[in-house]
Design a protein around this motif. Structure first.
Motif, PDB file in Angstrom:
ATOM      1  N   GLY A 160      14.142  -8.930  18.789  1.00  0.00           N
ATOM      2  CA  GLY A 160      13.012  -9.205  19.668  1.00  0.00           C
ATOM      3  C   GLY A 160      11.784  -9.658  18.915  1.00  0.00           C
ATOM      4  N   PRO A 161      10.676  -9.830  19.627  1.00  0.00           N
ATOM      5  CA  PRO A 161       9.455 -10.342  18.988  1.00  0.00           C
ATOM      6  C   PRO A 161       8.757  -9.338  18.079  1.00  0.00           C
ATOM      7  CG  PRO A 161       9.038  -9.802  21.289  1.00  0.00           C
ATOM      8  CD  PRO A 161      10.511  -9.633  21.075  1.00  0.00           C
ATOM      9  N   ALA A 162       9.021  -8.028  18.255  1.00  0.00           N
ATOM     10  CA  ALA A 162       8.347  -7.007  17.437  1.00  0.00           C
ATOM     11  C   ALA A 162       8.882  -7.042  16.015  1.00  0.00           C
ATOM     12  CB  ALA A 162       8.575  -5.627  18.045  1.00  0.00           C
ATOM     13  N   LYS A 163       8.005  -7.287  15.057  1.00  0.00           N
ATOM     14  CA  LYS A 163       8.419  -7.393  13.646  1.00  0.00           C
ATOM     15  C   LYS A 163       7.736  -6.340  12.764  1.00  0.00           C
ATOM     16  CE  LYS A 163      10.422 -11.324  14.793  1.00  0.00           C
ATOM     17  NZ  LYS A 163      11.882 -11.403  14.985  1.00  0.00           N
ATOM     18  N   THR A 164       7.127  -5.358  13.382  1.00  0.00           N
ATOM     19  CA  THR A 164       6.316  -4.412  12.599  1.00  0.00           C
ATOM     20  C   THR A 164       7.159  -3.296  11.999  1.00  0.00           C
ATOM     21  OG1 THR A 164       5.833  -3.131  14.593  1.00  0.00           O
ATOM     22  CG2 THR A 164       4.239  -4.832  13.962  1.00  0.00           C
ATOM     23  N   ILE A 165       6.639  -2.745  10.900  1.00  0.00           N
ATOM     24  CA  ILE A 165       7.186  -1.538  10.286  1.00  0.00           C
ATOM     25  C   ILE A 165       5.986  -0.742   9.783  1.00  0.00           C
ATOM     26  CG2 ILE A 165       7.504  -2.735   8.058  1.00  0.00           C
ATOM     27  CD1 ILE A 165       9.865  -0.837   7.516  1.00  0.00           C
ATOM     28  N   THR A 166       5.994   0.553  10.033  1.00  0.00           N
ATOM     29  CA  THR A 166       4.860   1.384   9.625  1.00  0.00           C
ATOM     30  C   THR A 166       4.761   1.435   8.113  1.00  0.00           C
ATOM     31  OG1 THR A 166       6.163   3.409   9.575  1.00  0.00           O
ATOM     32  CG2 THR A 166       5.142   2.816  11.686  1.00  0.00           C
ATOM     33  N   PHE A 167       3.591   1.811   7.628  1.00  0.00           N
ATOM     34  CA  PHE A 167       3.414   1.952   6.179  1.00  0.00           C
ATOM     35  C   PHE A 167       4.397   2.974   5.619  1.00  0.00           C
ATOM     36  CE2 PHE A 167       1.693   4.188   2.525  1.00  0.00           C
ATOM     37  CZ  PHE A 167       1.459   3.136   1.647  1.00  0.00           C
ATOM     38  N   VAL A 168       4.537   4.117   6.325  1.00  0.00           N
ATOM     39  CA  VAL A 168       5.464   5.162   5.869  1.00  0.00           C
ATOM     40  C   VAL A 168       6.898   4.631   5.870  1.00  0.00           C
ATOM     41  CG1 VAL A 168       6.425   7.441   6.393  1.00  0.00           C
ATOM     42  CG2 VAL A 168       3.965   7.043   6.628  1.00  0.00           C
ATOM     43  N   GLY A 169       7.255   3.898   6.935  1.00  0.00           N
ATOM     44  CA  GLY A 169       8.600   3.320   7.020  1.00  0.00           C
ATOM     45  C   GLY A 169       8.860   2.333   5.901  1.00  0.00           C
ATOM     46  N   CYS A 170       7.865   1.502   5.616  1.00  0.00           N
ATOM     47  CA  CYS A 170       7.991   0.504   4.556  1.00  0.00           C
ATOM     48  C   CYS A 170       8.119   1.178   3.190  1.00  0.00           C
ATOM     49  CB  CYS A 170       6.781  -0.427   4.577  1.00  0.00           C
ATOM     50  SG  CYS A 170       6.901  -1.822   3.434  1.00  0.00           S
ATOM     51  N   ALA A 171       7.277   2.181   2.947  1.00  0.00           N
ATOM     52  CA  ALA A 171       7.312   2.909   1.674  1.00  0.00           C
ATOM     53  C   ALA A 171       8.656   3.609   1.491  1.00  0.00           C
ATOM     54  CB  ALA A 171       6.168   3.917   1.614  1.00  0.00           C
ATOM     55  N   THR A 172       9.152   4.214   2.574  1.00  0.00           N
ATOM     56  CA  THR A 172      10.449   4.899   2.522  1.00  0.00           C
ATOM     57  C   THR A 172      11.565   3.916   2.200  1.00  0.00           C
ATOM     58  OG1 THR A 172       9.693   6.542   4.138  1.00  0.00           O
ATOM     59  CG2 THR A 172      12.068   6.352   3.805  1.00  0.00           C
ATOM     60  N   GLN A 173      11.553   2.786   2.894  1.00  0.00           N
ATOM     61  CA  GLN A 173      12.575   1.759   2.646  1.00  0.00           C
ATOM     62  C   GLN A 173      12.508   1.249   1.215  1.00  0.00           C
ATOM     63  OE1 GLN A 173      12.443  -2.456   4.257  1.00  0.00           O
ATOM     64  NE2 GLN A 173      14.065  -1.635   5.560  1.00  0.00           N
ATOM     65  N   LEU A 174      11.297   1.060   0.711  1.00  0.00           N
ATOM     66  CA  LEU A 174      11.112   0.572  -0.659  1.00  0.00           C
ATOM     67  C   LEU A 174      11.680   1.561  -1.670  1.00  0.00           C
ATOM     68  CD1 LEU A 174       9.819  -1.600  -2.523  1.00  0.00           C
ATOM     69  CD2 LEU A 174       7.744  -0.229  -2.491  1.00  0.00           C
ATOM     70  N   TYR A 175      11.298   2.828  -1.543  1.00  0.00           N
ATOM     71  CA  TYR A 175      11.773   3.848  -2.476  1.00  0.00           C
ATOM     72  C   TYR A 175      13.295   3.996  -2.414  1.00  0.00           C
ATOM     73  CZ  TYR A 175       7.248   5.803  -3.924  1.00  0.00           C
ATOM     74  OH  TYR A 175       6.012   5.992  -4.482  1.00  0.00           O
ATOM     75  N   VAL A 176      13.824   4.115  -1.203  1.00  0.00           N
ATOM     76  CA  VAL A 176      15.255   4.390  -1.039  1.00  0.00           C
ATOM     77  C   VAL A 176      16.117   3.200  -1.455  1.00  0.00           C
ATOM     78  CG1 VAL A 176      17.068   4.946   0.634  1.00  0.00           C
ATOM     79  CG2 VAL A 176      14.863   6.106   0.768  1.00  0.00           C
ATOM     80  N   SER A 177      15.794   2.005  -0.959  1.00  0.00           N
ATOM     81  CA  SER A 177      16.632   0.830  -1.251  1.00  0.00           C
ATOM     82  C   SER A 177      16.582   0.470  -2.739  1.00  0.00           C
ATOM     83  CB  SER A 177      16.212  -0.369  -0.397  1.00  0.00           C
ATOM     84  OG  SER A 177      14.881  -0.766  -0.680  1.00  0.00           O
ATOM     85  N   LEU A 178      15.405   0.562  -3.357  1.00  0.00           N
ATOM     86  CA  LEU A 178      15.303   0.245  -4.785  1.00  0.00           C
ATOM     87  C   LEU A 178      16.048   1.280  -5.622  1.00  0.00           C
ATOM     88  CD1 LEU A 178      14.205  -1.550  -7.019  1.00  0.00           C
ATOM     89  CD2 LEU A 178      12.088  -0.227  -6.976  1.00  0.00           C
ATOM     90  N   SER A 179      15.950   2.543  -5.218  1.00  0.00           N
ATOM     91  CA  SER A 179      16.657   3.604  -5.926  1.00  0.00           C
ATOM     92  C   SER A 179      18.167   3.380  -5.877  1.00  0.00           C
ATOM     93  CB  SER A 179      16.311   4.957  -5.306  1.00  0.00           C
ATOM     94  OG  SER A 179      17.096   5.979  -5.858  1.00  0.00           O
ATOM     95  N   LEU A 180      18.681   3.066  -4.688  1.00  0.00           N
ATOM     96  CA  LEU A 180      20.126   2.881  -4.523  1.00  0.00           C
ATOM     97  C   LEU A 180      20.607   1.590  -5.173  1.00  0.00           C
ATOM     98  CD1 LEU A 180      20.363   4.064  -0.810  1.00  0.00           C
ATOM     99  CD2 LEU A 180      21.137   5.315  -2.820  1.00  0.00           C
ATOM    100  N   GLY A 181      19.813   0.528  -5.067  1.00  0.00           N
ATOM    101  CA  GLY A 181      20.176  -0.733  -5.705  1.00  0.00           C
ATOM    102  C   GLY A 181      20.219  -0.601  -7.216  1.00  0.00           C
TER     103      GLY A 181
END
Length: 311
Positions: A87-108
């Motif tokens: 859909g048109p909503a493309k937002t992600i909260t700061f906490v969500g973005c930070a969580t994704q950054l930490y988790v995905s980079l850690s696993l990668g």
């Protein structure tokens, strides 16, 4: 205090593939199907590796770690991506973005080290078969897996924290479909040369060094097989190492293109599709590659299915 307000007070907008709206529905279907196949395939490998006693070996211990890693890695990215694509909503909260950054980079990062450990396991199996059980003792295997996980977490804590502390001066439009270091440092309103150098050094340690070690391992394997001069030995070596080599090529080939040159524009479609490949497509292909080229896994799956029918 002012720095915190600049960096953490606002949601991010993941522009993703919004510049190609005609692709969004197609990508939604492709990503959803890939994600479901990834869950089924990697869960099946974990299940058979745990339930079949014949697969209680170092190789399948590391393969189980890889499958679990792929499930977590892709799950840290795909749900948000599907939400943005539908859909048109493309937002992600700061906490969500930070969580994704930490988790995905850690696993990668963990996957980079784990694939190197798996190459070492293959080297010992082919070049030092008589010492295999001694060298790849269960305690050593667990220690090597632990090192892989700890190195991934350590890299993520350093890289993600430094990236999130960069002042953005109100910039919150991220030209990507996920919160990833190369894309996020481009939002900074200060000189990011030091960050790019730091990212390059981390890339050397976690991508180029593992690739070098993997190539050395396979170079030694080829030398050992050539000395034997046996067609059967060649076939066994290909069967033992071929699947891992394909997975390594897919993962490192695409991820290195993203991280080696951070000055490139990651808003371009090429960068986004490369990221999509190593975050979604490669984890989906991994269980397929290992299953199709591996008689042990196929045999274990058949035995498990037979057991279910008989019970």
């Amino acid at each position: 205090m002012e720095k915190i307000n600049l960096t953490s007070g606002r949601d991010f907008i993941l522009l993703g593939f919004s510049d190609q709206p005609q692709l969004e529905l197609v990508l939604f279907v492709v990503v959803l199907i890939s994600y479901l196949l990834m869950l089924v395939g990697n869960s099946a490998i974990i299940l058979v590796s745990c339930l079949d006693s014949k697969l209680h070996t170092p190789m399948y211990f590391f393969l189980t770690n890889l499958s679990f890693l792929d499930i977590c890695f892709t799950t840290s990215i795909v749900p948000q991506l599907l939400w943005n694509l539908k859909g048109p909503a493309k937002t992600i909260t700061f906490v969500g973005c930070a969580t994704q950054l930490y988790v995905s980079l850690s696993l990668g990062s963990t996957e980079c080290v784990l694939l190197t450990v798996m190459a070492f396991d293959r080297y010992v199996a082919v070049c030092r078969p008589l010492n295999y059980t001694t060298v790849m003792h269960p305690f050593i295997c667990k220690s090597l897996a632990g090192i892989a996980w700890l190195s991934g977490v350590g890299n993520s804590l350093i890289q993600s924290t430094i990236t999130l502390q960069l002042p953005r001066c109100g910039n919150h439009h991220l030209h990507h479909f996920l919160c990833e270091v190369p894309a996020m440092i481009k939002l900074a309103c200060v000189d990011i040369h030091k960050n790019e150098v730091q990212l390059f050094v981390a890339t050397l340690v976690l991508i180029l060094l593992p690739v070098t070690l993997i190539l050395v391992s396979y170079g030694l394997i080829v030398q050992a097989v050539i000395k034997i001069k046996s067609a059967q030995a060649w076939h066994k070596a290909l069967g033992t190492c071929g699947s891992h080599l394909i997975v390594v090529s897919l993962f490192f080939g695409t991820s290195s293109a993203i991280y080696i040159q951070p000055k490139r524009s990651y808003g371009h479609s090429q960068g986004k599709f490369l990221t999509l490949f190593y975050t979604v497509v490669t984890p989906t292909l991994n269980p397929l590659i290992y299953t199709l080229r591996n008689k042990d896994v196929k045999g274990a799956l058949k035995r498990l299915m037979r057991r279910q029918k008989n019970s």
